[in-house]
Design a protein around this motif. Structure first.
Motif, PDB file in Angstrom:
ATOM      1  N   LYS A 270       0.841  -1.199   0.000  1.00 45.38           N
ATOM      2  CA  LYS A 270       0.000   0.000   0.000  1.00 45.38           C
ATOM      3  C   LYS A 270       0.874   1.246   0.000  1.00 45.38           C
ATOM      4  O   LYS A 270       2.052   1.199   0.361  1.00 45.38           O
ATOM      5  N   ILE A 271       0.280   2.364  -0.402  1.00 44.05           N
ATOM      6  CA  ILE A 271       1.003   3.631  -0.426  1.00 44.05           C
ATOM      7  C   ILE A 271       0.634   4.437   0.819  1.00 44.05           C
ATOM      8  O   ILE A 271      -0.542   4.659   1.104  1.00 44.05           O
ATOM      9  N   SER A 272       1.654   4.846   1.563  1.00 45.97           N
ATOM     10  CA  SER A 272       1.423   5.637   2.772  1.00 45.97           C
ATOM     11  C   SER A 272       2.549   6.651   2.936  1.00 45.97           C
ATOM     12  O   SER A 272       3.524   6.655   2.177  1.00 45.97           O
ATOM     13  N   ILE A 273       2.428   7.466   3.943  1.00 44.63           N
ATOM     14  CA  ILE A 273       3.444   8.473   4.227  1.00 44.63           C
ATOM     15  C   ILE A 273       4.779   7.829   4.584  1.00 44.63           C
ATOM     16  O   ILE A 273       5.850   8.437   4.417  1.00 44.63           O
ATOM     17  N   ASP A 274       4.743   6.564   5.028  1.00 45.13           N
ATOM     18  CA  ASP A 274       5.985   5.847   5.349  1.00 45.13           C
ATOM     19  C   ASP A 274       6.861   5.679   4.112  1.00 45.13           C
ATOM     20  O   ASP A 274       8.096   5.707   4.200  1.00 45.13           O
ATOM     21  N   ASP A 275       6.210   5.500   2.951  1.00 46.41           N
ATOM     22  CA  ASP A 275       6.964   5.349   1.705  1.00 46.41           C
ATOM     23  C   ASP A 275       7.677   6.651   1.336  1.00 46.41           C
ATOM     24  O   ASP A 275       8.838   6.638   0.907  1.00 46.41           O
ATOM     25  N   ALA A 276       6.989   7.760   1.515  1.00 42.74           N
ATOM     26  CA  ALA A 276       7.607   9.067   1.250  1.00 42.74           C
ATOM     27  C   ALA A 276       8.767   9.318   2.203  1.00 42.74           C
ATOM     28  O   ALA A 276       9.818   9.844   1.804  1.00 42.74           O
ATOM     29  N   THR A 277       8.602   8.914   3.457  1.00 43.95           N
ATOM     30  CA  THR A 277       9.655   9.097   4.464  1.00 43.95           C
ATOM     31  C   THR A 277      10.899   8.300   4.098  1.00 43.95           C
ATOM     32  O   THR A 277      12.039   8.779   4.277  1.00 43.95           O
ATOM     33  N   LEU A 278      10.713   7.094   3.568  1.00 45.40           N
ATOM     34  CA  LEU A 278      11.852   6.277   3.157  1.00 45.40           C
ATOM     35  C   LEU A 278      12.638   6.936   2.022  1.00 45.40           C
ATOM     36  O   LEU A 278      13.868   6.901   2.014  1.00 45.40           O
ATOM     37  N   ILE A 279      11.936   7.545   1.084  1.00 50.62           N
ATOM     38  CA  ILE A 279      12.627   8.241  -0.018  1.00 50.62           C
ATOM     39  C   ILE A 279      13.416   9.430   0.529  1.00 50.62           C
ATOM     40  O   ILE A 279      14.574   9.676   0.125  1.00 50.62           O
ATOM     41  N   GLN A 280      12.824  10.162   1.451  1.00 45.31           N
ATOM     42  CA  GLN A 280      13.525  11.293   2.066  1.00 45.31           C
ATOM     43  C   GLN A 280      14.755  10.815   2.840  1.00 45.31           C
ATOM     44  O   GLN A 280      15.805  11.467   2.826  1.00 45.31           O
ATOM     45  N   SER A 281      14.647   9.679   3.493  1.00 44.01           N
ATOM     46  CA  SER A 281      15.787   9.097   4.212  1.00 44.01           C
ATOM     47  C   SER A 281      16.895   8.712   3.236  1.00 44.01           C
ATOM     48  O   SER A 281      18.093   8.849   3.538  1.00 44.01           O
ATOM     49  N   TYR A 282      16.479   8.236   2.054  1.00 44.09           N
ATOM     50  CA  TYR A 282      17.454   7.888   1.014  1.00 44.09           C
ATOM     51  C   TYR A 282      18.225   9.127   0.560  1.00 44.09           C
ATOM     52  O   TYR A 282      19.456   9.109   0.416  1.00 44.09           O
ATOM     53  N   PHE A 283      17.496  10.238   0.351  1.00 39.31           N
ATOM     54  CA  PHE A 283      18.141  11.493  -0.041  1.00 39.31           C
ATOM     55  C   PHE A 283      19.093  11.993   1.041  1.00 39.31           C
ATOM     56  O   PHE A 283      20.151  12.562   0.758  1.00 39.31           O
ATOM     57  N   ALA A 284      18.704  11.788   2.301  1.00 41.63           N
ATOM     58  CA  ALA A 284      19.518  12.246   3.428  1.00 41.63           C
ATOM     59  C   ALA A 284      20.680  11.303   3.728  1.00 41.63           C
ATOM     60  O   ALA A 284      21.458  11.545   4.661  1.00 41.63           O
ATOM     61  N   GLU A 285      20.762  10.218   2.930  1.00 39.52           N
ATOM     62  CA  GLU A 285      21.834   9.226   3.047  1.00 39.52           C
ATOM     63  C   GLU A 285      21.829   8.515   4.389  1.00 39.52           C
ATOM     64  O   GLU A 285      22.882   8.133   4.917  1.00 39.52           O
ATOM     65  N   PHE A 286      20.627   8.331   4.926  1.00 36.10           N
ATOM     66  CA  PHE A 286      20.489   7.503   6.123  1.00 36.10           C
ATOM     67  C   PHE A 286      20.628   6.037   5.714  1.00 36.10           C
ATOM     68  O   PHE A 286      20.412   5.670   4.561  1.00 36.10           O
ATOM     69  N   ASP A 287      20.980   5.212   6.666  1.00 40.59           N
ATOM     70  CA  ASP A 287      21.062   3.776   6.399  1.00 40.59           C
ATOM     71  C   ASP A 287      19.646   3.197   6.289  1.00 40.59           C
ATOM     72  O   ASP A 287      18.859   3.267   7.234  1.00 40.59           O
ATOM     73  N   ILE A 288      19.327   2.672   5.123  1.00 43.08           N
ATOM     74  CA  ILE A 288      18.032   2.022   4.925  1.00 43.08           C
ATOM     75  C   ILE A 288      18.261   0.641   4.325  1.00 43.08           C
ATOM     76  O   ILE A 288      19.276   0.405   3.662  1.00 43.08           O
ATOM     77  N   THR A 289      17.325  -0.255   4.551  1.00 44.76           N
ATOM     78  CA  THR A 289      17.515  -1.647   4.135  1.00 44.76           C
ATOM     79  C   THR A 289      16.774  -1.998   2.846  1.00 44.76           C
ATOM     80  O   THR A 289      16.845  -3.131   2.387  1.00 44.76           O
ATOM     81  N   VAL A 290      16.061  -1.035   2.267  1.00 41.66           N
ATOM     82  CA  VAL A 290      15.313  -1.313   1.028  1.00 41.66           C
ATOM     83  C   VAL A 290      16.079  -0.737  -0.163  1.00 41.66           C
ATOM     84  O   VAL A 290      16.777   0.278  -0.038  1.00 41.66           O
ATOM     85  N   PRO A 291      15.970  -1.386  -1.356  1.00 41.12           N
ATOM     86  CA  PRO A 291      16.780  -0.985  -2.516  1.00 41.12           C
ATOM     87  C   PRO A 291      16.191   0.196  -3.310  1.00 41.12           C
ATOM     88  O   PRO A 291      15.983   0.114  -4.524  1.00 41.12           O
ATOM     89  N   ILE A 292      15.940   1.288  -2.644  1.00 39.55           N
ATOM     90  CA  ILE A 292      15.428   2.491  -3.331  1.00 39.55           C
ATOM     91  C   ILE A 292      16.460   2.953  -4.352  1.00 39.55           C
ATOM     92  O   ILE A 292      17.667   2.965  -4.094  1.00 39.55           O
ATOM     93  N   GLY A 293      15.977   3.328  -5.538  1.00 39.34           N
ATOM     94  CA  GLY A 293      16.858   3.767  -6.609  1.00 39.34           C
ATOM     95  C   GLY A 293      17.313   2.662  -7.526  1.00 39.34           C
ATOM     96  O   GLY A 293      17.953   2.919  -8.550  1.00 39.34           O
ATOM     97  N   GLU A 294      16.936   1.402  -7.226  1.00 40.69           N
ATOM     98  CA  GLU A 294      17.317   0.271  -8.071  1.00 40.69           C
ATOM     99  C   GLU A 294      16.120  -0.195  -8.886  1.00 40.69           C
ATOM    100  O   GLU A 294      14.966   0.012  -8.516  1.00 40.69           O
ATOM    101  N   LEU A 295      16.407  -0.861 -10.019  1.00 39.71           N
ATOM    102  CA  LEU A 295      15.336  -1.442 -10.834  1.00 39.71           C
ATOM    103  C   LEU A 295      14.622  -2.517 -10.044  1.00 39.71           C
ATOM    104  O   LEU A 295      15.228  -3.241  -9.258  1.00 39.71           O
ATOM    105  N   PHE A 296      13.312  -2.607 -10.244  1.00 36.18           N
ATOM    106  CA  PHE A 296      12.584  -3.672  -9.574  1.00 36.18           C
ATOM    107  C   PHE A 296      11.834  -4.488 -10.608  1.00 36.18           C
ATOM    108  O   PHE A 296      11.457  -4.017 -11.679  1.00 36.18           O
ATOM    109  N   LYS A 297      11.606  -5.747 -10.300  1.00 32.95           N
ATOM    110  CA  LYS A 297      10.919  -6.686 -11.209  1.00 32.95           C
ATOM    111  C   LYS A 297       9.423  -6.601 -10.968  1.00 32.95           C
ATOM    112  O   LYS A 297       8.982  -6.539  -9.832  1.00 32.95           O
TER     113      LYS A 297
END
Length: 297
Positions: A270-297
């Motif tokens: 589902k789409i929620s504010i948590d997804d937006a927060t993860l993208i912002q964390s990616y921009f801030a170069e926080f350690d995240i465990t999901v492959p944001i920015g990579e191709l997905f199948k």
């Protein structure tokens, strides 16, 4: 005299034969709880229709010792009182005949039986209220005009088993904004998407659907070129994707199916504010465990 007797004997024989045929047919035609059935041998039953007062269809699994295995052609043709159809229990259904639900303008959602291999010709044509369709994982073909003029349909899944889509199958479906075509599809008729002015196809690079979309001038996006987090599908990962997710959650502008897949960064379906927060964390170069920015199948 002999000629008269012979003629009478022939007439009586014909009458007895005709009476026997009527008896067989009468015994094969059954009614139960407002539904009409045809017996197809000793172990199979076809649904032939229902009482006009029925608004919700909950079919029995069996009739006597025989399983419900099919729905006849035109069984519910132009039945405008039906508002819902439940197939969840009908695991033995393998056939729904041509035009079975043609013009059933009260049905809004449908989930078809899992063993069904073919979506028959005109089966949901002119079901103008239909907005959501779930196909089973064994469907191999969608026949001509199957969903013709389902003008409110906005969601339908096409399974990996699908190989062909017939003439005008999705024509006049103006609410269909996105349709993902699996790589298994090797045949799409010329006028399948006639007058679907809002449609974008989700296709795989160099697949049959990819080449079809290019040839017909239908807008498309490459499923295998989408990166996780690119919620607006512009090919870049930036603050605009955060905004797209926020607008979706606030119900200002809904993401289509592929956009939602790309925007579902935490993979919870589902789409929620948590997804937006993860993208912002990616921009801030926080350690995240999901492959944001990579191709997905």
């Amino acid at each position: 005299m002999k000629t008269t007797k012979k003629l009478m004997t022939m007439i009586l024989a014909f009458m007895f034969a005709f009476a026997s045929l009527i008896t067989v047919k009468a015994n094969s035609y059954l009614t139960s709880d407002g539904y009409y059935f045809w017996m197809e041998g000793d172990e199979a039953v076809a649904i032939h229709g229902c009482d006009i007062s029925k608004t919700q269809l909950f079919f029995p699994v069996m009739l006597g010792n025989a399983f419900i295995t099919s729905i006849d052609e035109n069984a519910f043709l132009q039945n405008k009182t039906i508002s819902s159809v439940e197939f969840a229990q009908l695991s033995h259904i393998t056939r729904i005949g041509d035009g079975a639900f043609y013009g059933c303008t009260g049905i809004e959602t449908i989930a078809l039986p899992q063993r069904l291999k073919k979506v028959s010709e005109s089966v949901f044509q002119n079901c103008t209220a239909l907005n959501s369709v779930e196909l089973g994982s064994n469907v191999e073909s969608i026949d001509a005009q199957a969903f013709y003029n389902c003008r409110n349909m906005n969601t339908i899944n096409l399974p990996e088993s699908l190989t062909s889509i017939g003439t005008l199958a999705f024509a006049e479906c103006q609410s269909l904004a996105y349709l993902e075509i699996p790589q298994s599809v090797t045949s799409i008729a010329d006028s399948t998407f006639h007058n679907d002015s809002n449609l974008t196809l989700g296709v795989y690079y160099d697949s049959y659907a990819f080449n079809y979309a290019k040839e017909k001038g239908i807008p498309y996006v490459l499923i295998d070129s989408v990166i996780l987090g690119d919620a607006n599908l512009d090919g870049f990962l930036n603050i605009n994707d955060v905004t797209a997710i926020q607008r979706h959650t606030a119900e200002y502008q809904k993401l289509n199916e592929l956009q939602a897949k790309a925007g579902d960064t935490n993979g919870d379906g589902k789409i929620s504010i948590d997804d937006a927060t993860l993208i912002q964390s990616y921009f801030a170069e926080f350690d995240i465990t999901v492959p944001i920015g990579e191709l997905f199948k």
